[in-house]
Design a protein around this motif. Sequence first.
Motif, short mmCIF file in Angstrom:
data_model
loop_
_atom_site.label_atom_id
_atom_site.label_comp_id
_atom_site.label_asym_id
_atom_site.label_seq_id
_atom_site.Cartn_x
_atom_site.Cartn_y
_atom_site.Cartn_z
N ASN A 139 0.85 -1.19 0.00
CA ASN A 139 0.00 0.00 0.00
C ASN A 139 0.89 1.24 0.00
O ASN A 139 1.83 1.34 0.78
CB ASN A 139 -0.90 0.03 1.24
CG ASN A 139 -1.88 -1.12 1.25
OD1 ASN A 139 -2.52 -1.39 0.24
ND2 ASN A 139 -1.98 -1.81 2.37
N THR A 151 1.63 4.84 1.09
CA THR A 151 1.20 5.69 2.20
C THR A 151 1.51 7.16 1.95
O THR A 151 0.94 8.02 2.61
CB THR A 151 1.88 5.26 3.52
OG1 THR A 151 3.29 5.34 3.35
CG2 THR A 151 1.47 3.85 3.90
N ARG A 152 2.43 7.47 1.03
CA ARG A 152 2.76 8.85 0.72
C ARG A 152 3.08 8.92 -0.76
O ARG A 152 3.84 8.11 -1.28
CB ARG A 152 3.96 9.30 1.55
CG ARG A 152 4.33 10.77 1.35
CD ARG A 152 5.51 11.18 2.20
NE ARG A 152 6.70 10.48 1.72
CZ ARG A 152 7.77 10.24 2.48
NH1 ARG A 152 7.79 10.61 3.74
NH2 ARG A 152 8.81 9.61 1.98
N GLU A 161 3.87 0.84 2.44
CA GLU A 161 3.74 -0.09 3.57
C GLU A 161 3.58 -1.48 2.96
O GLU A 161 2.71 -1.70 2.13
CB GLU A 161 2.49 0.26 4.39
CG GLU A 161 2.31 -0.65 5.59
CD GLU A 161 1.05 -0.27 6.35
OE1 GLU A 161 0.13 -1.11 6.38
OE2 GLU A 161 1.01 0.84 6.89
#
Length: 103
Positions: free
Chosen positions: A27, A29-30, A55
Amino acid sequence: MRAILLILIIAVVALIAAIETGFIDINQTRSGRAPQFETADGAIRAKEGQPPAFEVQTGSVEVGSREANVTVPKIEVKRDQKGVRVPVVEVRPSEETQQNSTH
């Protein structure tokens, strides 16, 4: 070169299979942002970028052993004597060698 290419292809296929089966979950995240450049009055100014962040969750693999009943073949070796013809090598010295050794 072919071996390296083959290894890379296998690694990519394994990664795709791991993601598709849910063994690996990635995933973001930023989000990433590229550096920005400005030019003014003959000077170049740069604003830093931002790398993306991820992540990663992976499954686990456990290796162990357990008792089990397994059917295995039983091999018996029986020895028996049988008459067969085998090759024979006989070395005879030359007649001249025999005469020199008797004198």
